[in-house]
Write a protein that holds these residues in place. Structure first.
Motif, mmCIF file in Angstrom:
data_model
loop_
_atom_site.group_PDB
_atom_site.id
_atom_site.type_symbol
_atom_site.label_atom_id
_atom_site.label_comp_id
_atom_site.label_asym_id
_atom_site.label_seq_id
_atom_site.Cartn_x
_atom_site.Cartn_y
_atom_site.Cartn_z
ATOM 1 N N LEU A 136 5.965 8.026 -1.833
ATOM 2 C CA LEU A 136 6.592 6.989 -2.645
ATOM 3 C C LEU A 136 5.636 5.816 -2.776
ATOM 4 O O LEU A 136 5.029 5.386 -1.797
ATOM 5 N N ILE A 137 5.524 5.322 -3.989
ATOM 6 C CA ILE A 137 4.732 4.126 -4.265
ATOM 7 C C ILE A 137 5.722 3.060 -4.705
ATOM 8 O O ILE A 137 6.344 3.188 -5.764
ATOM 9 N N ASP A 147 8.697 7.765 -6.897
ATOM 10 C CA ASP A 147 7.978 9.015 -6.664
ATOM 11 C C ASP A 147 6.573 8.905 -7.250
ATOM 12 O O ASP A 147 6.397 8.502 -8.399
ATOM 13 N N TRP A 148 5.588 9.293 -6.465
ATOM 14 C CA TRP A 148 4.207 9.136 -6.921
ATOM 15 C C TRP A 148 3.905 9.959 -8.158
ATOM 16 O O TRP A 148 2.979 9.653 -8.899
ATOM 17 N N GLU A 149 4.692 11.006 -8.425
ATOM 18 C CA GLU A 149 4.489 11.796 -9.641
ATOM 19 C C GLU A 149 4.723 10.954 -10.892
ATOM 20 O O GLU A 149 4.143 11.215 -11.940
ATOM 21 N N LEU A 150 5.562 9.937 -10.779
ATOM 22 C CA LEU A 150 5.821 9.044 -11.907
ATOM 23 C C LEU A 150 4.746 7.971 -12.049
ATOM 24 O O LEU A 150 4.687 7.280 -13.064
ATOM 25 N N GLU A 183 0.301 10.106 -9.342
ATOM 26 C CA GLU A 183 -0.071 10.802 -8.106
ATOM 27 C C GLU A 183 -1.284 10.151 -7.451
ATOM 28 O O GLU A 183 -1.324 8.934 -7.308
ATOM 29 N N ASP A 184 -2.272 10.951 -7.054
ATOM 30 C CA ASP A 184 -3.384 10.385 -6.284
ATOM 31 C C ASP A 184 -4.362 9.574 -7.134
ATOM 32 O O ASP A 184 -5.276 8.949 -6.611
ATOM 33 N N GLN A 185 -4.154 9.538 -8.437
ATOM 34 C CA GLN A 185 -5.012 8.725 -9.310
ATOM 35 C C GLN A 185 -4.501 7.289 -9.469
ATOM 36 O O GLN A 185 -5.178 6.450 -10.066
#
Length: 99
Positions: A68-69, A73-76, A79-81
């Motif tokens: 979570l960021i 959700d980090w997918e939103l 992600e790692d970018q």
């Protein structure tokens, strides 16, 4: 700039039992950079290989680890970018449980 990183669901054991870390990171750093930085600097030497295996897979977060960021959700968020911002809160929570 400062960010906060939190671990739960057992992931904190890879980081010497510490659930919360306040880190100074260079501006422009991505979550990908953060992942590798945490392995190299927050994991104790004697736990690094084991910790890396429960935390990472193929240079990214292992499936079963919710990221979570700022509670999103980090997918939103890419992600790692995702490029870290001042006062971000990044949470890594394992959804896998042994039995």
């Amino acid at each position: 700039m400062q960010i906060t990183v939190e671990f739960s669901g057992g992931l904190e054991t890879a980081f010497d039992g510490n659930k919360k870390h306040v880190l100074d990171v260079p501006e422009g750093s991505s979550v990908n950079w953060l992942l590798h930085h945490m392995v190299e600097t927050l994991m104790p030497d004697h736990k690094r290989e084991e910790g890396k295996n429960i935390f990472l897979q193929d240079e990214s977060v292992r499936p079963g680890v919710l990221v979570l960021i700022n509670d999103s959700d980090w997918e939103l968020e890419g992600e790692d970018q995702y490029i870290l911002q001042p006062r971000d809160v990044i949470i890594f929570a394992s959804t896998l449980h042994g039995g």
